[in-house]
Every structure is written in C-alpha cells, then in structure tokens.
Design a protein around this motif. Structure first.
Motif, mmCIF file in Angstrom:
data_model
loop_
_atom_site.group_PDB
_atom_site.id
_atom_site.type_symbol
_atom_site.label_atom_id
_atom_site.label_comp_id
_atom_site.label_asym_id
_atom_site.label_seq_id
_atom_site.Cartn_x
_atom_site.Cartn_y
_atom_site.Cartn_z
ATOM 1 N N VAL A 286 -1.592 -1.560 -4.077
ATOM 2 C CA VAL A 286 -2.866 -0.881 -4.108
ATOM 3 C C VAL A 286 -2.179 0.531 -4.043
ATOM 4 O O VAL A 286 -1.117 0.950 -3.411
ATOM 5 C CB VAL A 286 -3.559 -1.250 -3.096
ATOM 6 N N SER B 234 -11.288 -3.563 1.076
ATOM 7 C CA SER B 234 -10.488 -3.660 -0.127
ATOM 8 C C SER B 234 -9.586 -4.399 -0.613
ATOM 9 O O SER B 234 -9.567 -5.253 -1.240
ATOM 10 C CB SER B 234 -10.832 -1.973 -0.724
ATOM 11 N N ILE B 235 -8.998 -4.412 0.782
ATOM 12 C CA ILE B 235 -7.267 -5.355 0.932
ATOM 13 C C ILE B 235 -8.395 -6.732 1.494
ATOM 14 O O ILE B 235 -7.627 -7.484 1.121
ATOM 15 C CB ILE B 235 -6.835 -3.714 2.110
ATOM 16 N N LEU C 167 1.171 -0.997 -0.106
ATOM 17 C CA LEU C 167 -0.070 0.101 0.580
ATOM 18 C C LEU C 167 1.081 1.477 0.170
ATOM 19 O O LEU C 167 1.936 1.640 0.801
ATOM 20 C CB LEU C 167 -0.451 0.585 1.161
#
Length: 173
Positions: free
Chosen positions: A146, A163-164, A126
């Motif tokens: 991401v 979402s993760i 991320l």
C-alpha cells in the motif's frame, strides 16, 4: 500509453481497461466463461490472470508500515481484524529506532524483524514505492503493498484504517 513490442504497437490502457472490467464482472459473480464472452478473450486467459494475482485466503498476516501518522488507530484495527503481527512507526519512532542502536545492533534488529516476517503467509506493507519493492525482494511471501508516497518519505502519512480493514477482510473472506 503505447508500447512497441517487435512489430506490434500495444495499447496498455486498453489492456488495463479489459482487466478492470474482467475483475469487476468476476467479483459480481459472473463465471469465467461469461466474462470471456463479454470481453472477447479466451476463458483460459482469465484463469491465468486470476492465478497470477491470487492472494491465498487465511494464513498468518503481518502489517508493517512507516512513517505513519495514526499508528495507534491502525494497531487497534489490526487487533480487531486478527492481524497476527504489527510493526508501525511514526517518523519520530523510526528515527529513535535507528539512533538508539549501534551499527551492529541495528543490523541485528533488522535481521530479526525480517526473520520474524518470514513466519507470516502474507505481509501488508504501508510505505514508499521503494520500501515496498525492497520488501518484495527480501521476503519470499505474498506482499501486499500500500503505497503511501514516493521515496523518500520524510513526514508522517495518514493511512485510512478502513482501507486496510477492507484488504484484510478480503484476505479472510
């Protein structure tokens, strides 16, 4: 977007639309041959595209991200989903990490983190576009990037845990 390749003009948007349609149909259970017939390409092209984009199921997963606004929320989600290793930092934690070490100490700690990440089959990153590219270069593992912003990111970013979670569940499906 149009690209010139030799004498050809290629419509990248059309390619992306066909790939999106192909993946949608495949995820809905259509066979490669059925999809090939629908979108008008050879079945082997579908097979090759799926192979290029394949992320292996199972394996050990690490989650790395910064600067993250909701680190604790993401850590809880990671623990619930069986992620083996999490390194999540807010902007302040990131600065503390850098400022509380000597140059050699910082270098050694970063090298230890990279060595640790080599023990995982899949690393979810991320971060900024630049950080994701850097991790893809440093690690010989499957990287799932991401992007939470363009580099440099100087403020905490909220990352939706669902979402993760969705990404992780797809890995273990």
């Amino acid at each position: 977007m149009l690209l010139r390749i030799g004498e050809k003009i290629i419509n990248r948007q059309k390619i992306n639309q066909i790939i999106d349609e192909m993946l949608d149909l495949r995820s809905r259970g259509f066979s490669q041959q059925e999809v090939a017939n629908r979108v008008g390409i050879d079945r082997t092209v579908i097979s090759k595209l799926e192979t290029v984009g394949e992320v292996r199921k199972g394996g050990r997963v690490a989650l790395v991200g910064f600067p993250i606004e909701n680190c604790e929320e993401l850590r809880r989600m990671a623990a619930q989903e069986g992620i083996d290793y999490s390194l999540l930092m807010s902007e302040q934690e990131r600065w503390d990490f850098v400022q509380n070490k000597t140059g050699v100490g910082l270098f050694n700690t970063i090298m230890e983190i990279i060595a640790t990440l080599h023990n995982y089959d899949i690393v979810i990153i991320l971060g900024s576009n630049l950080r994701i590219k850097l991790m893809e270069t440093l690690l010989d593992k499957e990287i799932i990037g991401v992007q939470i912003g363009e580099s440099p990111i100087a403020e905490n970013k909220y990352v939706d845990p669902e979402s993760i979670r969705s990404i992780v569940r797809q890995l273990f499906a």
